[in-house]
Design a protein around this motif. Structure first.
Motif, mmCIF file in Angstrom:
data_model
loop_
_atom_site.group_PDB
_atom_site.id
_atom_site.type_symbol
_atom_site.label_atom_id
_atom_site.label_comp_id
_atom_site.label_asym_id
_atom_site.label_seq_id
_atom_site.Cartn_x
_atom_site.Cartn_y
_atom_site.Cartn_z
ATOM 1 N N ALA A 173 -83.860 9.385 -41.250
ATOM 2 C CA ALA A 173 -83.414 8.305 -40.372
ATOM 3 C C ALA A 173 -83.289 8.841 -38.943
ATOM 4 N N LEU A 174 -83.703 8.022 -37.979
ATOM 5 C CA LEU A 174 -83.661 8.416 -36.576
ATOM 6 C C LEU A 174 -83.007 7.331 -35.742
ATOM 7 N N ASP A 175 -82.449 7.710 -34.604
ATOM 8 C CA ASP A 175 -81.874 6.752 -33.661
ATOM 9 C C ASP A 175 -82.954 6.305 -32.675
ATOM 10 N N LEU A 176 -82.878 5.053 -32.284
ATOM 11 C CA LEU A 176 -83.873 4.508 -31.367
ATOM 12 C C LEU A 176 -83.634 4.953 -29.928
ATOM 13 N N GLU A 177 -82.386 5.105 -29.510
ATOM 14 C CA GLU A 177 -82.101 5.366 -28.096
ATOM 15 C C GLU A 177 -82.742 6.651 -27.569
ATOM 16 N N PRO A 178 -82.654 7.779 -28.265
ATOM 17 C CA PRO A 178 -83.341 8.965 -27.736
ATOM 18 C C PRO A 178 -84.859 8.807 -27.700
ATOM 19 N N ILE A 179 -85.403 8.013 -28.597
ATOM 20 C CA ILE A 179 -86.845 7.746 -28.559
ATOM 21 C C ILE A 179 -87.180 6.930 -27.320
ATOM 22 N N ARG A 180 -86.354 5.962 -26.997
ATOM 23 C CA ARG A 180 -86.550 5.193 -25.761
ATOM 24 C C ARG A 180 -86.461 6.098 -24.536
#
Length: 217
Positions: A173-180
């Motif tokens: 599972a990954l967080d979207l904010e650091p990808i953004r």
């Protein structure tokens, strides 16, 4: 989505380059094994060129070379009936037709050709700096060329698309904010790196970031 639809869907070259650079940085953070990274970006491909590369470890790949004259791309789906390996090492009819002279150096780059004399390609498209749209050759019966999945993330352009891909590929599972954050090409911070991968540190990435040409703080 064959190449004819792909060239209608692709965003502007600057966006394709930005997304390609972001994909490489995200894989650099998530995967400490360079041999199994999916996406790469070489800001030092030549004195005047950068290259976005994809290798899935199963024989499928793509390359997009960004030069002062434009962008040239190959994609290769090894299961496609358009593969030169199933066609006497001859490129699929129409695949290379119409490539402008100014992009012939990228078309003929031996890094993307088999020693037997054909490019490892079932997809080919380009865009010169004078073009107002992406272009491809008059390829017929191209429905199985692999363009739909090979270039899915660069055609989509959204961080959410990478999140879906990475959670499946890396099985976490990954967080979207650091990808953004990375998609926006904002300088990496320790927080962004460890949010994506608690086992990585910003200091681990110095050489990789330089190779990719990602902005530094």
């Amino acid at each position: 989505m064959a190449v004819h639809e792909l060239v209608r869907r692709l965003p502007e070259p600057a966006v394709v380059r930005r997304v390609s650079r972001a994909l490489a940085v995200l894989d650099l953070v998530l995967n400490d094994d360079a041999r199994t990274r999916y996406y790469e970006f070489d800001a030092r491909w030549s004195a005047t060129e950068e290259a976005a590369l994809m290798r899935d470890g199963m024989g499928n790949e793509y390359s997009m070379v960004f030069s002062p004259d434009g962008v040239f791309a190959y994609g290769f789906d090894h299961e496609s009936p358009m593969s030169p390996y199933g066609n006497d090492m001859v490129p699929w009819p129409g695949l290379l037709d119409g490539v402008p002279d100014r992009l012939h150096a990228q078309r003929d780059d031996k890094a993307f050709w088999d020693p037997l004399g054909a490019p490892r390609a079932t997809v080919c498209f380009w865009r010169t700096t004078d073009d107002t749209a992406w272009r491809c050759g008059p390829v017929e019966n191209a429905d199985a060329d692999g363009a739909d999945w090979l270039f899915e993330l660069v055609a989509d352009g959204r961080p959410e698309a990478y999140l879906t891909f990475a959670e499946d590929y890396y099985e976490r599972a990954l967080d979207l904010e650091p990808i953004r954050h990375v998609y926006a090409l904002m300088p990496l911070t320790e927080y962004v790196v460890t949010s994506l991968n608690p086992q990585r540190r910003l200091s681990d990435l110095t050489d990789g970031i330089a190779e990719i040409g990602y902005p530094r703080s």
